[in-house]
Design an enzyme around this catalytic site. Structure first.
Site, mmCIF file in Angstrom:
data_model
loop_
_atom_site.group_PDB
_atom_site.id
_atom_site.type_symbol
_atom_site.label_atom_id
_atom_site.label_comp_id
_atom_site.label_asym_id
_atom_site.label_seq_id
_atom_site.Cartn_x
_atom_site.Cartn_y
_atom_site.Cartn_z
ATOM 1 N N ARG A 549 38.992 35.638 43.737
ATOM 2 C CA ARG A 549 39.718 36.088 44.942
ATOM 3 C C ARG A 549 38.841 35.920 46.174
ATOM 4 O O ARG A 549 37.614 36.084 46.134
ATOM 5 C CB ARG A 549 40.104 37.569 44.805
ATOM 6 C CG ARG A 549 41.173 37.815 43.763
ATOM 7 C CD ARG A 549 41.763 39.189 43.837
ATOM 8 N NE ARG A 549 40.753 40.237 43.844
ATOM 9 C CZ ARG A 549 41.007 41.479 44.288
ATOM 10 N NH1 ARG A 549 42.205 41.760 44.778
ATOM 11 N NH2 ARG A 549 40.066 42.393 44.259
ATOM 12 N N SER A 610 29.988 38.015 39.148
ATOM 13 C CA SER A 610 29.954 38.895 37.961
ATOM 14 C C SER A 610 29.256 38.272 36.778
ATOM 15 O O SER A 610 29.856 38.087 35.691
ATOM 16 C CB SER A 610 31.384 39.275 37.605
ATOM 17 O OG SER A 610 32.051 39.686 38.769
ATOM 18 N N ASP A 664 30.004 42.694 39.866
ATOM 19 C CA ASP A 664 31.307 43.366 39.988
ATOM 20 C C ASP A 664 31.218 44.840 39.633
ATOM 21 O O ASP A 664 31.961 45.673 40.181
ATOM 22 C CB ASP A 664 32.393 42.659 39.166
ATOM 23 C CG ASP A 664 32.004 42.465 37.714
ATOM 24 O OD1 ASP A 664 32.848 41.974 36.950
ATOM 25 O OD2 ASP A 664 30.854 42.792 37.342
HETATM 26 C C1 0WK Z 1 38.519 43.177 39.131
HETATM 27 C C2 0WK Z 1 37.287 43.092 40.006
HETATM 28 C C3 0WK Z 1 36.422 41.941 39.585
HETATM 29 C C4 0WK Z 1 36.094 42.084 38.129
HETATM 30 C C5 0WK Z 1 37.369 42.165 37.362
HETATM 31 C C6 0WK Z 1 37.070 42.371 35.923
HETATM 32 O O1 0WK Z 1 37.649 42.921 41.352
HETATM 33 O O2 0WK Z 1 35.255 41.890 40.326
HETATM 34 O O3 0WK Z 1 35.322 40.994 37.702
HETATM 35 O O4 0WK Z 1 38.151 43.253 37.799
HETATM 36 O O5 0WK Z 1 38.265 42.427 35.232
HETATM 37 P P1 0WK Z 1 38.968 41.145 34.615
HETATM 38 O O6 0WK Z 1 39.628 40.457 35.706
HETATM 39 O O7 0WK Z 1 37.903 40.358 33.951
HETATM 40 O O8 0WK Z 1 39.918 41.697 33.634
HETATM 41 C C1 BGC Z 2 28.647 39.665 32.966
HETATM 42 C C2 BGC Z 2 28.441 40.826 33.908
HETATM 43 C C3 BGC Z 2 29.776 41.310 34.432
HETATM 44 C C4 BGC Z 2 30.708 41.593 33.290
HETATM 45 C C5 BGC Z 2 32.048 42.064 33.735
HETATM 46 C C6 BGC Z 2 29.633 40.030 31.918
HETATM 47 O O1 BGC Z 2 29.910 38.922 31.128
HETATM 48 O O2 BGC Z 2 27.436 39.312 32.367
HETATM 49 O O3 BGC Z 2 27.622 40.457 34.945
HETATM 50 O O4 BGC Z 2 29.542 42.482 35.145
HETATM 51 O O5 BGC Z 2 30.879 40.442 32.498
HETATM 52 O O6 BGC Z 2 32.703 41.127 34.483
#
Ligand code: 0WK
Ligand code: BGC
Ligand code: BGC
Length: 924
Positions: A549, A610, A664
């Site tokens: 994003r 992240s 993140d």
């Molecule tokens: C939303 C956050 C972002 C993070 C994500 C993790 O804004 O920084 O990496 O959540 O959740 P995912 O999208 O991997 O389920």
């Molecule tokens: C990364 C982290 C991150 C997490 C959640 C992991 O795979 O190593 O830096 O915070 O995923 O997104």
């Protein structure tokens, strides 16, 4: 007087006839006989009325409508399919209740080959009256003794024996081997059994006897045994009908129509228990004074009124009451009644069947009546035969009307115009009574002309059928055992979780001291959470989760406003060259600026990246290694802020000031910390998983200063990469790790996060299929495909409201052939995998909050955790399981979990804002 009918008279003047009593013998004897027999005549309209009213009661009971109390019970039997014919093995069947005062033990061998039947070995035992009316324990001990006696005389090879319990009484079943008796019928009235689980009572009795190791794996109603014993022929037997001492039917109903089954799909055999049908509107007109008399004298007055007009236990008694009535009115046996004729139950079904059977001949009838102490004239014999005929014809017609109701229901539930079905029939009334079956069939044809029905007499009273159900139950029980064995390593107990917590706390301490540890404990250079004085417009990037994003974050007095746009990172870019990846990122920024009219503006930018980065400063982060499916080349070991700036430089058009790079977890903590100052921990459970928290600066090796705090990015995804989680890792975790692009890495993450849970489930399903537990052991092509079982399926499947239907819809979309039992097992697999993930995550959070509490030497700690991530947010139980685990492992910490609304992009902007505020202060 007549109204009281025979009953009144019965008691005072048992043996006197009208002539002996000086009563005028009725001149219009034929009229009296006609009036008497007429009572048993049931008209077509009445039969239709009974069919309609029974059908209405059945549908009301299926919908579980409590009021008015349905006249029939419609009890699910947990038999979900008719036999496949593949069932095989040796089984013991114990039959109780089908044949009145007798109990039967059978040894049934199922060959698994269609059409090839082995005649079962069986033994019948008479149940003494006092046992049928005595304490329940006595009855079950009697049954256990009969079992042992049978096995003593029929030596059996195998040690553990599997038994199917044919228990022919109304029961609430909650499984194939869990069944509670609702009420006794048919001459049984043992105490202490109604409301009890009869399987447990039998298991206890077998245990008490201790003679044989018998496993009671299924309890089956005799109608179900009859239906299941029917050879799979051209038409599936989907109805089981029993008319023995009692009467009842079962049929295969669409499970979704059975309210108590919670929207399940597929089919479920339902025992109608029509014996209790007593809709006065429909039955009132056909009930005779003799029916009332019989009911009044019965063990269960007012109950089983329909059964008492049809069941073999009652037909003889009805005939007897009519004969006594006619004798008392002097139109039979010259008004003479013998003590035998006056005693209840003296005329049995076989007597009625013989006396009515024209082929039996007058001599036989004469003999039977003589045995009752009567000396019948020829006219008496003819009249007696008429009475038998009237009673049995009515029974067969009523049974036909009831069966027609079941067939109409079956037709409706299948939404078929016409219905082709086979009905398996069983019971002494069918076997002994010459005309019962044909009258019944004629009635069915009359009342259910749209149903093309064939009748298949049961060959062994359902023993084979009960063994079939037992085989299915045994298979399911064996499967359940294999499932439990497979899932056992996922069921973590408190001790194991406390060990993970302790190990993580040690690894944290070692990581902070810069010693070898699977937790890198990376300083983030974020020393404070926002204090609300931040102001300005900031750009933010959020890379590393499900979506990339770009955000515009306006921090103003009134709060924070966010405008954002999601862009995709194609796999080829995420796994291409680093330059390509960062150029793609800058392309998205430029596109965003154009759309937001920000082109040419140089806003400070916060970069949520992240992935594990060793930060040298707020705007310098060396990527240690990619995770979560990213693998762009020439990035690991590089300062990603530099890589971004290079990409910006390559693009020339844009002016961007990259001020901060944050993980993140940090962005999430900051974002939630803006609302709640107690928020000192950031947690992500999404594609990946990780946590950060505010550590005492004095504890952070390699960073100057020993007062104040610094936010530490734990990178807990890598916890256990040193093998310290080996004791918890399963063969499925190993398969997922080996097939990942970073084997041996991120082991903790691979047991918890969204990128991997679906894969763990897929591997377990493959394993269970190979064991023959799932999908009938058929290897399913699509299940071989990586990532085909999405983690979001777990969230959908485990949602309380639509469990089984959801499972089916999802798996059918995947092209998996599914039985209800399979669906239930997939649900249990998903629950086990997600529960372990949540508990491990909870153990991690417990380690962090305990560390903060100890750091600050507090008795009690109050702290908030900012959380983000699709899995945590969407899974119906994940968050509550995490919180429960933290409460259990860190009882001295009051932990609040705050779901981040705006993601970590806002957090990155706030970190940037704090940095700008601090930089501003230095400049002034
Ligand atoms: C939303 C956050 C972002 C993070 C994500 C993790 O804004 O920084 O990496 O959540 O959740 P995912 O999208 O991997 O389920
Ligand atoms: C990364 C982290 C991150 C997490 C959640 C992991 O795979 O190593 O830096 O915070 O995923 O997104
Ligand atoms: C019982 C049924 C049974 C039927 C035939 C009835 O009295 O309630 O469960 O199927 O008899 O044996």
């Amino acid at each position: 007087m007549d109204f009281l009918g025979p009953v009144g008279l019965l008691h005072e003047e048992k043996t006197l006839g009208c002539s002996q009593k000086g009563l005028p013998c009725p001149s219009n004897s034929s009229e009296l006989v006609q009036k008497c027999l007429q009572q048993f005549k049931v008209t077509g309209a009445q039969l239709q009325q009974i069919q309609a009213s029974l059908l209405a009661s059945m549908e009301q009971a299926l919908k579980e409508r409590a009021s008015p109390v349905p006249a029939v019970q419609m009890l699910p039997t947990y038999v979900r399919s008719t036999p496949h014919g593949t069932e095989q093995g040796d089984f013991i069947v114990l039959e109780l209740g089908a044949k009145g005062a007798s109990l039967r033990v059978l040894w049934v061998t199922l060959t698994g080959t269609e059409g090839h039947r082995v005649v079962p070995r069986s033994q019948e035992f008479v149940i003494p009256q006092e046992v049928m009316l005595g304490p329940g324990q006595q009855l079950f001990d009697f049954a256990a003794h009969c079992l042992a006696e049978f096995l003593d005389t029929h030596p059996v090879s195998s040690q553990s024996l599997q038994l199917g319990f044919s228990f022919s009484f109304p029961c609430h079943q909650t499984g194939l081997d869990r069944s509670t008796l609702i009420s006794w019928t048919k001459g049984f009235r043992c105490s202490g059994v109604e409301g009890q689980d009869v399987v447990q009572l039998l298991r206890d009795a077998i245990q008490r006897l201790g003679a044989y190791n018998i496993d009671v794996v299924a309890v089956v109603n005799d109608t179900v045994g009859t239906m299941m014993g029917c050879e799979p022929g051209v038409r599936p037997c989907e109805v089981g009908l029993v008319v023995d001492t009692g009467t009842n039917a079962c049929y295969m109903e669409e499970a979704q129509h059975v309210a108590v089954l919670d929207n399940d799909r597929g089919r479920m055999c339902v025992s109608v228990e029509w014996g209790s049908f007593s809709d006065n509107g429909a039955l009132g007109p056909v009930l005779t004074t003799f029916d009332h008399a019989l009911d009044h004298e019965s063990l269960n007055p007012g109950d089983q009124r329909f059964e008492k007009m049809i069941g073999g236990l009652y037909l003889g008694e009805l005939v007897r009451l009519v004969l006594v009535h006619l004798a008392h009115h002097g139109v039979l046996f010259g008004g003479y009644t013998s003590p035998a004729l006056l005693s209840q139950g003296s005329i049995l079904l076989e007597h009625v069947a013989e006396m009515e059977d024209p082929s039996a001949g007058v001599a036989r009838v004469h003999a039977i009546l003589q045995d009752l102490g009567l000396s019948p004239e020829a006219s008496d014999i003819e009249l007696v035969q008429h009475v038998c005929e009237a009673v049995c014809t009515r029974a067969a017609q009523l049974c036909g009307a009831a069966l027609a109701a079941v067939l109409s229901r079956l037709q409706r539930s299948r939404e078929h115009q016409t219905l082709q079905v086979a009905v398996a029939t069983g019971g002494q009334v069918f076997e002994q009574h010459p005309r019962f079956s044909s009258i019944l069939q004629d009635t069915v044809m009359l009342l259910a002309p749209q149903c093309d029905v064939s009748f298949v007499p049961s060959v062994d009273g359902g023993g084979q059928g009960v063994a079939m159900v037992t085989a299915v139950a045994a298979r399911l029980a064996a499967h359940q055992l294999l499932l439990e064995e497979t899932l056992a390593p996922f069921r973590l107990n408190r001790k194991q979780l406390a060990a993970v917590q302790a190990q993580m706390q040690e690894a944290m301490a070692r990581g902070l001291r810069g010693e070898a540890s699977s937790l890198r404990m990376l300083p983030t250079y974020v020393r404070a959470t926002p204090n609300g004085s931040e102001r300005g417009d900031f750009l933010a990037l959020d890379l590393g989760g499900t979506n990339f994003r770009v955000l515009l974050v306006r921090v103003a007095t009134g709060g924070v406003q966010i405008t954002s746009q999601v862009y995709s990172i194609p796999e080829c870019v995420a796994q291409g060259s680093g330059q390509q990846l960062f150029d793609h990122i800058v392309d998205c920024i430029v596109d965003f600026q154009d759309k937001q009219g920000l082109s040419g503006q140089s806003l400070p930018l916060g970069f949520t990246f992240s992935f594990p980065c060793r930060q040298i400063g707020l705007d310098q982060g060396i990527l240690l290694n990619w995770t979560k499916g990213f693998n762009a080349s020439d990035c690991e070991g590089q300062d990603v802020v530099y890589l971004l700036r290079e990409a910006i430089r390559r693009r020339q058009a844009v002016e961007l000031k990259v001020v901060a790079i944050v993980n993140d977890t940090v962005g999430t903590m900051m974002s939630c910390g803006y609302e709640d100052p107690h928020c000192e921990i950031g947690l992500i459970v999404g594609t990946g998983t990780n946590a950060c928290y505010m550590e005492e600066l004095r504890n952070v090796a390699g960073v100057a200063g020993d007062s104040g705090h610094m936010c530490i990015n734990m990178e807990w995804g890598a916890f256990g990469d040193d093998g310290s989680l080996g004791m918890l890792s399963t063969r499925f975790d190993a398969s997922v790790d080996q097939m990942s692009i970073n084997p041996g890495k991120q082991r903790f993450e691979k047991m918890i996060s969204g990128m991997y849970l679906g894969e763990i489930v897929r591997h377990i399903l493959l394993h269970l299929t190979s064991l023959g537990v799932l999908f009938r052991g058929q290897q399913i092509q699509c299940l071989q495909t990586r990532d085909i079982f999405k983690t979001k399926f777990l969230s959908e499947i485990e949602s309380d409201s639509l469990a089984l239907r959801q499972v089916r819809a999802i798996l059918e979309d995947l092209g998996l052939p599914l039985t209800s039992d399979d669906a239930q097992m997939v649900l249990e697999v998903c629950q086990a995998v997600s529960q372990r993930a949540a508990q491990l995550c909870g153990a991690g959070v417990a380690a962090v909050v305990e560390r903060i509490r100890e750091n600050r030497g507090l008795e009690e700690l109050t702290v908030s955790v900012g959380v983000d991530g699709t899995l945590y947010k969407l899974h119906p139980h994940f968050s509550s399981l995490v919180a429960a685990t933290v409460r259990e492992l860190a009882p001295r910490c009051a932990v609040t979990f705050l779901q981040s609304e705006d993601g970590s992009g806002k957090g990155a902007a706030l970190v940037t804002a704090v940095a700008c505020r601090l930089a501003q202060k230095i400049r002034v």
